[in-house]
Scaffold this motif. Structure first.
Motif, mmCIF file in Angstrom:
data_model
loop_
_atom_site.group_PDB
_atom_site.id
_atom_site.type_symbol
_atom_site.label_atom_id
_atom_site.label_comp_id
_atom_site.label_asym_id
_atom_site.label_seq_id
_atom_site.Cartn_x
_atom_site.Cartn_y
_atom_site.Cartn_z
ATOM 1 N N UNK A 15 31.527 -15.215 59.565
ATOM 2 C CA UNK A 15 31.921 -13.842 58.395
ATOM 3 C C UNK A 15 31.187 -14.520 57.171
ATOM 4 N N UNK A 16 31.777 -15.686 56.598
ATOM 5 C CA UNK A 16 31.361 -16.150 55.302
ATOM 6 C C UNK A 16 29.777 -16.395 55.194
ATOM 7 N N UNK A 17 29.409 -17.101 56.391
ATOM 8 C CA UNK A 17 28.041 -17.423 56.490
ATOM 9 C C UNK A 17 26.992 -15.875 56.521
ATOM 10 N N UNK A 18 27.489 -14.898 57.415
ATOM 11 C CA UNK A 18 26.733 -13.585 57.257
ATOM 12 C C UNK A 18 26.478 -13.117 55.810
ATOM 13 N N UNK A 19 27.924 -13.179 54.957
ATOM 14 C CA UNK A 19 27.847 -12.782 53.565
ATOM 15 C C UNK A 19 26.584 -13.600 52.802
ATOM 16 N N UNK A 20 26.833 -14.740 53.013
ATOM 17 C CA UNK A 20 26.013 -15.610 52.394
ATOM 18 C C UNK A 20 24.565 -15.512 52.640
ATOM 19 N N UNK A 21 24.278 -14.900 53.933
ATOM 20 C CA UNK A 21 22.948 -14.731 54.406
ATOM 21 C C UNK A 21 22.656 -13.368 53.653
ATOM 22 N N UNK A 22 23.172 -12.408 53.359
ATOM 23 C CA UNK A 22 23.065 -11.176 52.975
ATOM 24 C C UNK A 22 22.448 -11.446 51.315
ATOM 25 N N UNK A 23 23.211 -12.254 50.558
ATOM 26 C CA UNK A 23 22.938 -12.487 49.474
ATOM 27 C C UNK A 23 21.690 -13.324 49.202
ATOM 28 N N UNK A 24 21.506 -14.414 50.081
ATOM 29 C CA UNK A 24 20.411 -15.050 50.182
ATOM 30 C C UNK A 24 18.839 -14.329 50.465
ATOM 31 N N UNK A 25 19.142 -13.260 51.318
ATOM 32 C CA UNK A 25 17.917 -12.322 51.682
ATOM 33 C C UNK A 25 17.305 -11.578 50.347
ATOM 34 N N UNK A 26 18.346 -11.072 49.548
ATOM 35 C CA UNK A 26 17.841 -10.391 48.326
ATOM 36 C C UNK A 26 17.526 -11.641 47.349
ATOM 37 N N UNK A 27 18.024 -12.771 47.293
ATOM 38 C CA UNK A 27 17.537 -13.650 46.181
ATOM 39 C C UNK A 27 16.116 -14.150 46.773
ATOM 40 N N UNK A 28 15.867 -14.451 47.915
ATOM 41 C CA UNK A 28 14.394 -15.026 48.261
ATOM 42 C C UNK A 28 13.623 -13.925 48.020
ATOM 43 N N UNK A 29 13.715 -12.434 48.246
ATOM 44 C CA UNK A 29 12.723 -11.492 48.282
ATOM 45 C C UNK A 29 12.458 -11.339 46.619
ATOM 46 N N UNK A 30 13.254 -11.898 45.901
ATOM 47 C CA UNK A 30 13.134 -11.512 44.339
ATOM 48 C C UNK A 30 12.428 -12.993 43.762
ATOM 49 N N UNK A 31 11.911 -13.911 44.470
ATOM 50 C CA UNK A 31 11.188 -14.953 44.072
ATOM 51 C C UNK A 31 9.895 -14.642 43.619
ATOM 52 N N UNK A 32 9.453 -14.989 42.430
ATOM 53 C CA UNK A 32 8.109 -14.463 41.826
ATOM 54 C C UNK A 32 6.817 -15.368 42.643
ATOM 55 N N UNK A 33 6.975 -16.180 43.403
ATOM 56 C CA UNK A 33 5.855 -16.818 44.059
ATOM 57 C C UNK A 33 6.037 -17.485 45.483
ATOM 58 N N UNK A 34 5.156 -17.843 46.161
ATOM 59 C CA UNK A 34 5.388 -18.581 47.287
ATOM 60 C C UNK A 34 6.122 -20.118 47.171
ATOM 61 N N UNK A 35 5.700 -20.742 46.036
ATOM 62 C CA UNK A 35 6.221 -21.944 45.826
ATOM 63 C C UNK A 35 7.710 -21.813 45.291
ATOM 64 N N UNK A 36 8.091 -20.664 44.509
ATOM 65 C CA UNK A 36 9.475 -20.382 44.286
ATOM 66 C C UNK A 36 10.145 -20.091 45.239
ATOM 67 N N UNK A 37 9.696 -19.295 46.380
ATOM 68 C CA UNK A 37 10.457 -19.110 47.542
ATOM 69 C C UNK A 37 10.690 -20.254 48.449
ATOM 70 N N UNK A 38 9.679 -21.108 48.565
ATOM 71 C CA UNK A 38 10.166 -22.471 49.434
ATOM 72 C C UNK A 38 11.008 -23.367 48.617
ATOM 73 N N UNK A 39 10.837 -23.236 47.307
ATOM 74 C CA UNK A 39 12.104 -24.271 46.484
ATOM 75 C C UNK A 39 13.397 -23.544 46.923
ATOM 76 N N UNK A 40 13.501 -22.329 46.913
ATOM 77 C CA UNK A 40 14.862 -21.479 46.941
ATOM 78 C C UNK A 40 15.391 -21.828 48.472
ATOM 79 N N UNK A 41 14.350 -21.751 49.334
ATOM 80 C CA UNK A 41 14.890 -21.852 50.846
ATOM 81 C C UNK A 41 15.610 -23.169 50.864
ATOM 82 N N UNK A 42 14.752 -24.280 50.382
ATOM 83 C CA UNK A 42 15.298 -25.734 50.514
ATOM 84 C C UNK A 42 16.771 -25.828 49.908
ATOM 85 N N UNK A 173 10.936 -13.618 53.891
ATOM 86 C CA UNK A 173 10.510 -13.800 52.581
ATOM 87 C C UNK A 173 9.266 -14.403 52.155
ATOM 88 N N UNK A 174 9.004 -15.547 52.969
ATOM 89 C CA UNK A 174 7.648 -16.205 52.923
ATOM 90 C C UNK A 174 6.401 -15.468 52.884
#
Length: 241
Positions: A15-42, A173-174
């Motif tokens: 349940x906690x992980x699902x909530x974190x995934x939802x926040x992550x999805x928004x954060x990843x799509x908001x990244x400004x470049x491919x490199x920023x997305x890769x860094x955010x994933x790691x 997101x990538x």
């Protein structure tokens, strides 16, 4: 649940992980470049996956290991050694050697017959266990997302599923980031070519079609990208000197 060598395997609070995934999805799509997305994933892998001390994204280009993103101080050295030895779980995953999209090494402190040189080096780096998931979308591989723990038995079957979910979010997101980058590059290229055509038209009294034809011939004859030709024309213009 017990893990290898008596280690307790971490389980996931879904349940906690699902909530974190939802926040992550928004954060990843908001990244400004491919490199920023890769860094955010790691960074997200270390933050969200229990037992993960470091994470990185590795790709293999022309047989050479290329580190795309890093979160943690052991990742770059691990990638470098796998590239140097031409062996290792992350190296194989990025190359899709066995056709699998996921790997899990429960205890890197024990000899690994598939990667004898790398497994010895990994022990010296303090790597206890590893897991990795191939990042891909539309049949295009981005590389492998690799998770490291300093203790053996850190990654169980629950963590494999968590890794799959994280990789799926990351791949979408990538793909989005790459599309945005491609669109921006296309607009920049069109602007550069248009400006170069304007310079030729004004300087040599050419029509639009004639100016574009000159750029295209130079591109073909010298095996240069049209954008690079346009850049040279703009750089040589007295107005830009």
């Amino acid at each position: 649940m017990g893990g290898p060598a008596g280690e307790a395997v971490v389980t996931v609070d879904w349940q906690r992980y699902a909530e974190q995934m939802a926040r992550l999805a928004r954060d990843l799509v908001a990244q400004e470049s491919v490199q920023a997305t890769l860094d955010a994933v790691s960074a997200a892998a270390v933050e969200l996956v229990e037992g993960c001390d470091a994470a990185g994204i590795l790709t293999v280009s022309k047989g050479r290991a290329v580190t795309l993103a890093v979160c943690g101080d052991i990742v770059e050295e691990s990638d470098r050694l796998q590239g140097e030895f031409g062996e290792g779980p992350c190296f194989d995953a990025a190359r899709r050697v066995d056709g699998e999209r996921l790997f899990r090494i429960a205890d890197m402190t024990r000899p690994q017959p598939s990667w004898p040189r790398y497994s010895r080096a990994a022990r010296d780096l303090g790597i206890g266990s590893m897991t990795g998931v191939l990042l891909y979308t539309d049949e295009e591989d981005f590389g492998a997302l690799n998770l490291y723990s300093r203790r053996p038995g850190a990654f169980g079957e629950d963590i494999e599923t968590a890794g799959w979910l994280l990789a799926s979010h990351a791949a979408v997101a990538l793909a989005t980031a790459r599309t945005v980058d491609q669109l921006e590059n296309a607009l920049e290229t069109r602007h550069a070519i248009g400006e170069a055509m304007g310079i030729l038209m004004e300087r040599h009294q050419m029509s639009e079609d004639e100016a574009f034809g000159v750029l295209r011939r130079i591109s073909q004859n010298h095996n240069l990208k049209l954008r690079d030709v346009a850049g040279r024309v703009r750089a040589a213009s007295p107005e830009r000197g």
